[in-house]
Motif scaffolding. Structure first.
Motif, PDB file in Angstrom:
ATOM      1  N   THR A 269       0.854  -1.178   0.000  1.00  0.00           N
ATOM      2  CA  THR A 269       0.000   0.000   0.000  1.00  0.00           C
ATOM      3  C   THR A 269       0.892   1.231   0.000  1.00  0.00           C
ATOM      4  O   THR A 269       2.083   1.142   0.276  1.00  0.00           O
ATOM      5  N   VAL A 315      -7.218  -4.419   0.402  1.00  0.00           N
ATOM      6  CA  VAL A 315      -7.417  -5.045   1.709  1.00  0.00           C
ATOM      7  C   VAL A 315      -8.890  -5.355   1.953  1.00  0.00           C
ATOM      8  O   VAL A 315      -9.225  -6.346   2.598  1.00  0.00           O
ATOM      9  N   THR A 316      -9.773  -4.528   1.412  1.00  0.00           N
ATOM     10  CA  THR A 316     -11.204  -4.791   1.618  1.00  0.00           C
ATOM     11  C   THR A 316     -11.571  -6.156   1.040  1.00  0.00           C
ATOM     12  O   THR A 316     -12.364  -6.897   1.619  1.00  0.00           O
ATOM     13  N   GLY A 392     -13.667   3.103   2.659  1.00  0.00           N
ATOM     14  CA  GLY A 392     -12.576   3.547   1.804  1.00  0.00           C
ATOM     15  C   GLY A 392     -12.300   5.029   1.854  1.00  0.00           C
ATOM     16  O   GLY A 392     -11.194   5.459   1.571  1.00  0.00           O
ATOM     17  N   GLU A 393     -13.294   5.822   2.181  1.00  0.00           N
ATOM     18  CA  GLU A 393     -13.114   7.273   2.238  1.00  0.00           C
ATOM     19  C   GLU A 393     -14.313   7.830   2.984  1.00  0.00           C
ATOM     20  O   GLU A 393     -15.310   7.127   3.168  1.00  0.00           O
ATOM     21  N   PRO A 394     -14.204   9.091   3.395  1.00  0.00           N
ATOM     22  CA  PRO A 394     -15.362   9.679   4.067  1.00  0.00           C
ATOM     23  C   PRO A 394     -16.563   9.682   3.116  1.00  0.00           C
ATOM     24  O   PRO A 394     -16.405   9.947   1.928  1.00  0.00           O
ATOM     25  N   ASP A 416     -20.988   2.669   8.104  1.00  0.00           N
ATOM     26  CA  ASP A 416     -19.843   3.388   7.532  1.00  0.00           C
ATOM     27  C   ASP A 416     -18.633   2.901   8.309  1.00  0.00           C
ATOM     28  O   ASP A 416     -18.498   3.167   9.500  1.00  0.00           O
ATOM     29  N   THR A 417     -17.759   2.159   7.616  1.00  0.00           N
ATOM     30  CA  THR A 417     -16.698   1.435   8.325  1.00  0.00           C
ATOM     31  C   THR A 417     -15.353   2.100   8.091  1.00  0.00           C
ATOM     32  O   THR A 417     -14.883   2.193   6.968  1.00  0.00           O
ATOM     33  N   TRP A 418     -14.719   2.555   9.156  1.00  0.00           N
ATOM     34  CA  TRP A 418     -13.375   3.136   9.033  1.00  0.00           C
ATOM     35  C   TRP A 418     -12.331   2.095   9.400  1.00  0.00           C
ATOM     36  O   TRP A 418     -12.396   1.468  10.465  1.00  0.00           O
ATOM     37  N   TRP A 419     -11.349   1.942   8.513  1.00  0.00           N
ATOM     38  CA  TRP A 419     -10.206   1.080   8.798  1.00  0.00           C
ATOM     39  C   TRP A 419      -9.166   1.289   7.724  1.00  0.00           C
ATOM     40  O   TRP A 419      -9.326   2.161   6.857  1.00  0.00           O
ATOM     41  N   THR A 503      -2.621   6.897  12.745  1.00  0.00           N
ATOM     42  CA  THR A 503      -3.358   6.429  11.561  1.00  0.00           C
ATOM     43  C   THR A 503      -3.052   7.249  10.319  1.00  0.00           C
ATOM     44  O   THR A 503      -3.392   6.829   9.213  1.00  0.00           O
ATOM     45  N   ASP A 505      -4.701   9.812   9.650  1.00  0.00           N
ATOM     46  CA  ASP A 505      -5.981  10.445   9.308  1.00  0.00           C
ATOM     47  C   ASP A 505      -6.271  11.584  10.284  1.00  0.00           C
ATOM     48  O   ASP A 505      -5.965  11.483  11.471  1.00  0.00           O
ATOM     49  N   ILE A 517     -14.302  11.257  10.289  1.00  0.00           N
ATOM     50  CA  ILE A 517     -12.981  11.136   9.679  1.00  0.00           C
ATOM     51  C   ILE A 517     -12.870  12.161   8.558  1.00  0.00           C
ATOM     52  O   ILE A 517     -13.762  12.267   7.722  1.00  0.00           O
ATOM     53  N   ARG A 520      -6.697  12.004   4.962  1.00  0.00           N
ATOM     54  CA  ARG A 520      -5.294  11.823   5.290  1.00  0.00           C
ATOM     55  C   ARG A 520      -4.603  13.142   5.604  1.00  0.00           C
ATOM     56  O   ARG A 520      -4.884  14.167   4.984  1.00  0.00           O
ATOM     57  N   ARG A 531      -5.621   4.156  -2.404  1.00  0.00           N
ATOM     58  CA  ARG A 531      -4.532   4.918  -1.816  1.00  0.00           C
ATOM     59  C   ARG A 531      -3.407   5.082  -2.807  1.00  0.00           C
ATOM     60  O   ARG A 531      -2.915   4.114  -3.362  1.00  0.00           O
TER      61      ARG A 531
HETATM   62  C1  WTA Z   1      -9.631   6.142   4.367  1.00  0.00           C
HETATM   63  C2  WTA Z   1      -9.226   0.814   3.087  1.00  0.00           C
HETATM   64  C3  WTA Z   1     -13.338   7.833   6.082  1.00  0.00           C
HETATM   65  C4  WTA Z   1      -8.753   6.694   5.481  1.00  0.00           C
HETATM   66  C5  WTA Z   1     -10.074  -0.024   4.052  1.00  0.00           C
HETATM   67  C6  WTA Z   1      -7.768   5.571   5.716  1.00  0.00           C
HETATM   68  C7  WTA Z   1     -11.935   6.163   5.363  1.00  0.00           C
HETATM   69  C8  WTA Z   1      -7.566   5.030   4.329  1.00  0.00           C
HETATM   70  C9  WTA Z   1     -12.913   5.191   5.671  1.00  0.00           C
HETATM   71  C10 WTA Z   1      -7.152   3.586   4.323  1.00  0.00           C
HETATM   72  C11 WTA Z   1     -14.172   5.650   6.188  1.00  0.00           C
HETATM   73  C12 WTA Z   1     -11.136   4.198   4.909  1.00  0.00           C
HETATM   74  N1  WTA Z   1     -14.324   6.972   6.369  1.00  0.00           N
HETATM   75  N2  WTA Z   1     -12.151   7.471   5.575  1.00  0.00           N
HETATM   76  N3  WTA Z   1     -15.168   4.826   6.459  1.00  0.00           N
HETATM   77  N4  WTA Z   1     -12.382   3.987   5.380  1.00  0.00           N
HETATM   78  N5  WTA Z   1     -10.856   5.509   4.891  1.00  0.00           N
HETATM   79  O1  WTA Z   1      -5.523   1.227   3.405  1.00  0.00           O
HETATM   80  O2  WTA Z   1      -8.097   7.844   5.016  1.00  0.00           O
HETATM   81  O3  WTA Z   1      -6.882   1.385   1.281  1.00  0.00           O
HETATM   82  O4  WTA Z   1      -6.559   5.993   6.288  1.00  0.00           O
HETATM   83  O5  WTA Z   1      -7.906   0.766   3.475  1.00  0.00           O
HETATM   84  O6  WTA Z   1      -8.849   5.178   3.696  1.00  0.00           O
HETATM   85  O7  WTA Z   1      -7.107   3.091   3.001  1.00  0.00           O
HETATM   86  P1  WTA Z   1      -6.783   1.576   2.730  1.00  0.00           P
END
Ligand code: WTA
Length: 651
Positions: A269, A315-316, A392-394, A416-419, A503, A505, A517, A520, A531
């Protein structure tokens, strides 16, 4: 790192609250009382909490310690425990779910296949035997560069079965990118296909591999799946057809008994330098994280038809197409191609056809759907859906509301899943039967996860103030290191803010403790949920013989989230032209892949720099976005550059 204040440009004024629908709560795996209990338990006794959760996996031998953090920031989870990920995703389901569909696949041209758990198990065992015959042993690395077909899932699980560490490279990456990843991981073998389908055209995967292998000395063998059927070159002694070797492979292959900390996969990544990071995940903690969050957040049950639209190259796809859902014995939909092929209703057609109940996609896709028009989903019966997810993004509140109303019919909760690639599994998200949602907020950390918004020194900031999102305690599915670069691991994640995982973020917490969130704060772009590192694109540009210097920044893009803008200075005597812009775009595509194609190239005489020679990206971001420049520019070495850049923009 950039100040979050610069990143957090709009503090959302979102006040709508959506409590979990009563009907959903009644049958939910986790209701509000259970949610509360899990949180309190995890705070009181984290080790006991994780030990109990780890029982959802099948272990060949128990662990002696839940977490060993004595060599922080290097964690060992479930120390001494033995298991196998492919056993957990396949063998243990055979008794009760052998004839249940594991994979419901649809190719872009409209062909389809359904694989039961028994069939997937047999294919994985045969392939594992093929890999062994080709000399692959526990601990070896294998690159997987395939279209989204059931065999790609089988390839990952076959590696896991024999303890080979897979490195999946998304099919949209170029030959150069494949070679770099082969070399960094020291892969011995690559699994690919002749090609894959994308918008009616063939992606020439094998041709790319041929180029990559001329620069990947460690890769001795190439296994090729026939997918598209176009002619490809097969190098005798190096290249083998999948179907030929599989024809005489035995379907009997006992899973390797592996340590909990055995490396399961490397996934590359982008970080804030030009070189992609090989994020390393291990077996026990990762599998627990993905299986558990897949249960909690998606409320998965046996009757569900679950579709996560991600490719296994990201990764998703690893966590929520393959490991999490299959560990839970779910039925998983896979679709090979583009959402607008042959028409803009392809996704809705798939949901109707397979009666999908849970759908998980990215905001960038939702924004495209909005642009294409409501008539496309309206043509289809989407009443099978009961839960929607975003990653993946906000997600902007408008997109959230559209998703809720038009796709979810107003009845489906949205998670809405942040990771991140590094976190392995979802860390911040609503549990749908327990947590009221707010459009645009990933809500609260899951039980066992302690997150906070802090300043540079690690001090918590007051509610509704922007700061850095950090995780304050190790968690089972966290990355273990950057492959081959422990120092970068320590420095990038644990060396930024004292004692916590950084993170990269920006975020704020509202008065209810909900996380918002903001994106970045490093030099990583989020383009259509992918990314990309600005430095990686810059390094591709400066390798072009006509380019002297390059600076790459993101600019807000209605569909993609961020677009790629490149400021380029040319070598002496080179004349700027429209053709040269196209040539440079093609050059970046060749070096990295189509996903990194610049949206805009701007030629300039010089780049704005500080006295110490650092490129002033904030300034460039403002110019790229067409904003008036705010903030302090007195460190600009040459004020006239600013004026010239502006002229170029206006001219
Ligand atoms: C962003 C994807 C807001 C964030 C799973 C993070 C998000 C980066 C969210 C990771 C969300 C992922 N709301 N931002 N629900 N989910 N992000 O490694 O900036 O491809 O640091 O993983 O995506 O991207 P990656």
């Amino acid at each position: 790192m950039t100040s979050p204040a610069a990143t957090i440009e709009s503090v959302l004024k979102e006040t709508r609250l959506f409590p979990p629908p009563e009907e959903f709560v009644r049958q939910a795996r986790i209701n509000p009382q259970e949610y509360q209990r899990l949180h309190e338990w995890a705070e009181r006794d984290p080790d006991g909490f994780w030990a109990e959760q780890a029982k959802i996996l099948d272990w060949f031998a128990p662990w002696t310690q839940v977490l060993d953090w004595s060599n922080a920031p290097h964690a060992r989870w479930f120390v001494g425990g033995k298991l196998n990920a492919s056993y957990n995703c396949l063998d243990r389901h055979l008794a009760n779910r052998g004839d249940k569909i594991a994979l419901l696949w649809e190719g872009e041209p409209g062909d389809s296949q359904a694989w039961t758990y028994r069939q997937l198990h047999a294919e994985v065992c045969r392939l594992a035997n093929v890999l062994k015959k080709l000399g692959i042993r526990t601990g070896d690395r294998v690159t997987i560069y395939m279209p989204l077909v059931p065999e790609a899932v089988a390839a990952m699980l076959a590696c896991a079965r024999i303890g080979a560490t897979h490195s999946v490279v998304f099919g949209g990456f170029s030959a150069e990118a494949v070679a770099d990843r082969n070399n960094d991981a020291g892969s011995k073998l690559i699994i690919t296909a002749d090609g894959g389908w994308r918008r009616g055209k063939i992606v020439p995967l094998k041709d790319n591999v041929d180029i990559a292998l001329s620069k990947s000395p460690t890769v001795k063998t190439c296994l090729v799946l026939r997918r598209t059927g176009q002619p490809v070159q097969m190098v005798p002694g190096r290249d083998f057809w999948w179907h030929e070797l599989m024809a005489d492979a035995s379907p009997d292959c006992p899973p390797e008994v592996l340590d909990s900390e055995h490396p399961l996969f490397i996934l590359y990544t982008s970080g804030s330098t030009g070189k992609p990071k090989g994020v390393l995940h291990t077996t026990g903690g990762y599998l627990l994280g993905t299986a558990l969050t897949h249960r909690w957040v998606f409320d998965i049950r046996d009757e569900d038809v679950y579709w996560c639209s991600a490719d296994v190259g990201w990764v998703t796809g690893h966590s929520y197409v393959v490991y999490g859902p299959l560990a839970n014995g779910a039925t998983v939909v896979l679709y090979e191609g583009a959402p607008n092929h042959p028409q803009e209703d392809r996704f809705w057609q798939i949901i109707e056809k397979y009666k999908v109940t849970i759908f998980y996609t990215a905001p960038t896709a939702i924004r495209s759907f909005i642009k294409w028009g409501e008539e496309h989903p309206r043509k289809h019966n989407l009443s099978s859906l009961r839960l929607l997810g975003s990653v993946g993004e906000p997600i902007n509140p408008e997109a959230w509301m559209w998703y809720h109303t038009v796709i979810g019919g107003g009845r489906c909760p949205i998670v809405d899943t942040w990771w991140q690639t590094e976190t392995g599994a979802i860390l911040i998200a609503p549990i749908p039967g327990a947590v009221p949602t707010k459009p645009g907020s990933a809500t609260r950390p899951l039980p066992g996860i302690r997150a906070a918004v802090v300043d540079k020194a690690g001090r918590p900031v007051p509610p509704n103030t922007g700061g850095y999102l950090v995780i304050q305690r190790p968690w089972p599915s966290m990355l273990r290191t950057i492959y081959g670069d422990d120092e970068r691991y320590r420095q990038a994640y644990w060396g930024q803010i004292p004692g916590v995982y950084f993170t990269a973020d920006g975020a704020r917490q509202d008065e209810d403790g909900y996380f918002w969130i903001m994106g970045r704060v490093d030099d990583v772009l989020n383009v259509s949920g992918h990314r990309l590192s600005t430095m990686e694109i810059e390094s591709a540009l400066v390798h072009h013989p006509k380019v002297a210097e390059a600076a790459v920044v993101g600019r807000p893009d209605e569909i993609k989230g961020e677009g790629i803008v490149c400021f380029v200075t040319l070598k002496q005597g080179v004349t700027p032209s429209a053709e040269l812009k196209e040539e440079l775009k093609a050059h970046v595509v060749k070096d990295i892949g189509a996903l990194a194609r610049p949206d805009d190239i701007r030629f300039t005489d010089a780049l704005p720099k500080t006295r110490s020679g650092k490129i002033m990206r904030r300034l460039l971001r403002d110019i790229a976005a067409g904003r008036s420049t705010t903030g302090d520019v007195t460190t600009l070495e040459d004020f006239s550059i600013l004026a010239r850049l502006r002229e170029e923009e206006e001219g």
